[in-house]
Design an enzyme around this catalytic site. Structure first.
Site, PDB file in Angstrom:
ATOM      1  N   CYS A   1       0.863  -1.175   0.000  1.00  0.00           N
ATOM      2  CA  CYS A   1       0.000   0.000   0.000  1.00  0.00           C
ATOM      3  C   CYS A   1       0.905   1.233   0.000  1.00  0.00           C
ATOM      4  O   CYS A   1       1.817   1.330   0.832  1.00  0.00           O
ATOM      5  CB  CYS A   1      -0.896   0.002   1.233  1.00  0.00           C
TER       6      CYS A   1
ATOM      7  N   ASP B   1      -0.156  -5.992   0.285  1.00  0.00           N
ATOM      8  CA  ASP B   1      -1.398  -6.348  -0.401  1.00  0.00           C
ATOM      9  C   ASP B   1      -1.128  -7.633  -1.160  1.00  0.00           C
ATOM     10  O   ASP B   1      -0.088  -7.772  -1.811  1.00  0.00           O
ATOM     11  CB  ASP B   1      -1.816  -5.247  -1.375  1.00  0.00           C
TER      12      ASP B   1
ATOM     13  N   VAL C   1       5.742 -13.544 -23.967  1.00  0.00           N
ATOM     14  CA  VAL C   1       6.530 -13.328 -22.756  1.00  0.00           C
ATOM     15  C   VAL C   1       6.989 -14.685 -22.219  1.00  0.00           C
ATOM     16  O   VAL C   1       6.235 -15.660 -22.226  1.00  0.00           O
ATOM     17  CB  VAL C   1       5.753 -12.531 -21.694  1.00  0.00           C
TER      18      VAL C   1
ATOM     19  N   SER D   1       7.842 -17.172 -19.316  1.00  0.00           N
ATOM     20  CA  SER D   1       7.161 -17.277 -18.025  1.00  0.00           C
ATOM     21  C   SER D   1       8.069 -17.048 -16.814  1.00  0.00           C
ATOM     22  O   SER D   1       7.632 -16.457 -15.824  1.00  0.00           O
ATOM     23  CB  SER D   1       6.445 -18.617 -17.895  1.00  0.00           C
TER      24      SER D   1
ATOM     25  N   HIS E   1      -3.952  -0.819  -6.001  1.00  0.00           N
ATOM     26  CA  HIS E   1      -4.280  -2.018  -6.775  1.00  0.00           C
ATOM     27  C   HIS E   1      -4.508  -1.677  -8.253  1.00  0.00           C
ATOM     28  O   HIS E   1      -4.001  -2.365  -9.148  1.00  0.00           O
ATOM     29  CB  HIS E   1      -5.539  -2.687  -6.225  1.00  0.00           C
ATOM     30  N   GLU E   2      -5.260  -0.609  -8.477  1.00  0.00           N
ATOM     31  CA  GLU E   2      -5.572  -0.198  -9.850  1.00  0.00           C
ATOM     32  C   GLU E   2      -4.305   0.181 -10.616  1.00  0.00           C
ATOM     33  O   GLU E   2      -4.171  -0.106 -11.806  1.00  0.00           O
ATOM     34  CB  GLU E   2      -6.540   0.999  -9.840  1.00  0.00           C
TER      35      GLU E   2
END
Length: 162
Positions: free
Chosen positions: A53, A60, A75, A77, A94-95
């Site tokens: 956060c 988080d 990509v 892995s 988060h966004e």
């Protein structure tokens, strides 16, 4: 995978893996898609994503789901795992995290279509599940992105404290 593609990958197969604890998009490695004329999904489920956060510095936790339709690049892995691990000390809402992931993957792969969905565990009694997608402009993939965004989560999951 042919030798030429293998020579482009620095992380796959190396036992001296160095985990980077600060956000670093340069970790991402790509290789040639052997089937660029086919439209197909590649899906990654990453149930151990961690970030911080930006206000409280509390951790988080999330499951990050990445689905994409590759164009010429894909990509690798292991590099994706290390890249996602690099968010461990990243202070981002988060966004912000899901948008950064989408933009970084678009930059290195230039996929036909991609979506990133974060399902974060609750903190303070609320879970946040941001979703973002992208499709190549002026193609059926842009239309697909718009459709999937407009119809995203029409039937929300039953929340059971994850």
């Amino acid at each position: 995978m042919d030798k030429e593609n293998l020579n482009q990958l620095n992380l796959l197969g190396h036992k001296d893996t160095k985990y980077i604890f600060d956000y670093n998009p340069n970790i991402l490695e790509v290789f040639e898609n052997k089937h660029p004329d086919n439209d197909y999904f590649v899906k990654f489920n990453c149930p151990e994503f961690t970030s911080l956060c930006p206000i409280t510095s509390q951790p988080d936790f999330a499951t990050i789901t990445i689905s994409y339709i590759p164009a010429s690049k894909m990509v690798e892995s292991k590099s994706l795992k290390l890249y996602l691990f690099s968010f461990r000390n990243h202070g981002g809402f988060h966004e912000d995290c899901v948008n950064i992931i989408l933009k970084d993957l678009c930059q290195v792969m230039m996929p036909k279509y991609i979506e990133v969905w974060g399902k974060f565990t609750p903190r303070g009694g609320i879970s946040i599940d941001p979703y973002v997608n992208y499709g190549i402009p002026h193609t059926k993939f842009e239309e697909m992105a718009q459709y999937r965004l407009l119809n995203h989560d029409l039937y929300p999951e039953k929340i059971d404290n994850r």
